[in-house]
Design an enzyme around this catalytic site. Structure first.
Site, short mmCIF file in Angstrom:
data_model
loop_
_atom_site.label_atom_id
_atom_site.label_comp_id
_atom_site.label_asym_id
_atom_site.label_seq_id
_atom_site.Cartn_x
_atom_site.Cartn_y
_atom_site.Cartn_z
N LYS A 13 0.83 -1.22 0.00
CA LYS A 13 0.00 0.00 0.00
C LYS A 13 0.86 1.26 0.00
CE LYS A 13 -2.16 -0.82 3.94
NZ LYS A 13 -1.69 -2.14 4.39
N ARG A 88 -9.44 0.85 8.97
CA ARG A 88 -8.98 -0.48 9.37
C ARG A 88 -10.04 -1.23 10.16
NH1 ARG A 88 -3.13 0.56 9.16
NH2 ARG A 88 -1.92 -1.27 9.64
N ARG A 127 11.90 -5.52 4.32
CA ARG A 127 11.80 -4.10 4.68
C ARG A 127 12.66 -3.80 5.91
NH1 ARG A 127 5.92 -1.58 5.13
NH2 ARG A 127 5.73 -2.60 7.15
N ARG A 139 11.29 -0.41 11.86
CA ARG A 139 10.02 -0.31 12.58
C ARG A 139 9.95 -1.36 13.68
NH1 ARG A 139 5.04 0.24 8.46
NH2 ARG A 139 4.10 -0.79 10.26
N ARG A 150 -0.32 -8.76 13.72
CA ARG A 150 -0.93 -7.77 12.83
C ARG A 150 -1.83 -8.45 11.79
NH1 ARG A 150 4.36 -5.04 10.93
NH2 ARG A 150 3.09 -3.64 9.65
P1 AMP Z 1 0.96 0.69 9.28
O1 AMP Z 1 2.15 1.57 9.08
O2 AMP Z 1 -0.21 1.05 8.41
O3 AMP Z 1 1.29 -0.78 9.18
O4 AMP Z 1 0.44 0.94 10.79
C1 AMP Z 1 1.28 0.65 11.89
C2 AMP Z 1 0.45 0.54 13.15
O5 AMP Z 1 -0.18 1.80 13.42
C3 AMP Z 1 -0.69 -0.47 13.13
O6 AMP Z 1 -0.27 -1.79 13.42
C4 AMP Z 1 -1.61 0.10 14.22
O7 AMP Z 1 -1.11 -0.17 15.51
C5 AMP Z 1 -1.48 1.59 13.97
N1 AMP Z 1 -2.48 2.07 12.98
C6 AMP Z 1 -2.22 2.57 11.74
N2 AMP Z 1 -3.36 2.89 11.13
C7 AMP Z 1 -4.36 2.59 11.98
C8 AMP Z 1 -5.79 2.67 11.90
N3 AMP Z 1 -6.41 3.12 10.80
N4 AMP Z 1 -6.50 2.26 12.99
C9 AMP Z 1 -5.90 1.80 14.10
N5 AMP Z 1 -4.57 1.67 14.23
C10 AMP Z 1 -3.79 2.07 13.18
#
Ligand code: AMP
Length: 193
Positions: A13, A88, A127, A139, A150
């Site tokens: 994404k 999400r 990554r 990360r 996740r």
């Molecule tokens: P990502 O970079 O999109 O993989 O997001 C990393 C982490 O941020 C996720 O595992 C969640 O803990 C939090 N997070 C990101 N976007 C959301 C969302 N829309 N709703 C809830 N938690 C989020």
């Protein structure tokens, strides 16, 4: 043009949102990036989100929804935006629909990137290795153990938004197992329909 990119962690994404941003000028809105910036800056939101993110769980809907509502009201979003990592949960998807009505905006495309689970583990490991090699911060949630959590969260809380969009005829799917360029080509095709 306002777009949602959907799919599990590691499906591409972020990579594709950046490429579409370069091509169409639509701003990438990554809730994960915004939260990581808040953690780094030590804001209240960052303090609330850090432990939850490190465990691979979801930050509460109300915090995320208000963060996005503020962000899409900023002037750079007027040209359009690509939501990457939001919504999400079904509650977030519903809140987004209400927010868009409120602001007189609409969604033009909701696109899912489909990737096999085995490939996601390989991509997340890659990554982390690339970040480590380049000297960038790895990360905290990019490891096999947290990715498993996740993915569970994705299956249980995020996957139900696919029928939410499919049932209202708003969902397109792209094979995210193809190489980066081929995926971008298909996305561009859909966006130019
Ligand atoms: P990502 O970079 O999109 O993989 O997001 C990393 C982490 O941020 C996720 O595992 C969640 O803990 C939090 N997070 C990101 N976007 C959301 C969302 N829309 N709703 C809830 N938690 C989020």
């Amino acid at each position: 043009m306002n777009i949602i990119l959907l799919g599990p962690p590691g499906c591409g994404k972020g990579t594709q949102a950046k490429r579409l941003e370069e091509r169409f000028g639509t701003v990438q809105l990554s809730t994960g990036d915004m939260l990581r910036a808040a953690v780094k800056a030590g804001t209240d939101l960052g303090k609330q989100a850090e432990a939850i993110m490190n465990e691979g769980k979801l930050v509460p809907d109300d915090l995320i929804v208000s963060m996005i509502a503020e962000r899409i009201s900023e002037p750079d979003c007027a040209k359009g935006f690509i939501l990457d990592g939001f919504p999400r949960t079904v509650a977030q998807a519903e809140a987004l629909d209400a927010m868009l009505v409120d602001k007189g905006l609409k969604l033009d495309h909701v696109i899912e990137l489909e990737v096999d689970e085995a490939a996601l583990f390989a991509r997340i490991e890659k990554r982390a290795a690339e970040s480590a090699e380049s000297g960038a911060a790895v990360r905290a949630d990019d490891n096999a153990e947290t990715l498993k959590k996740r993915l569970d969260v994705y299956r249980q809380q995020t996957a139900p938004i696919l029928p939410y969009y499919r049932d209202s005829g708003r969902l397109d799917s792209v094979d995210g197992m193809q190489d980066i360029e081929a995926v971008t080509g298909q996305l561009v095709g859909i966006l130019q329909e």
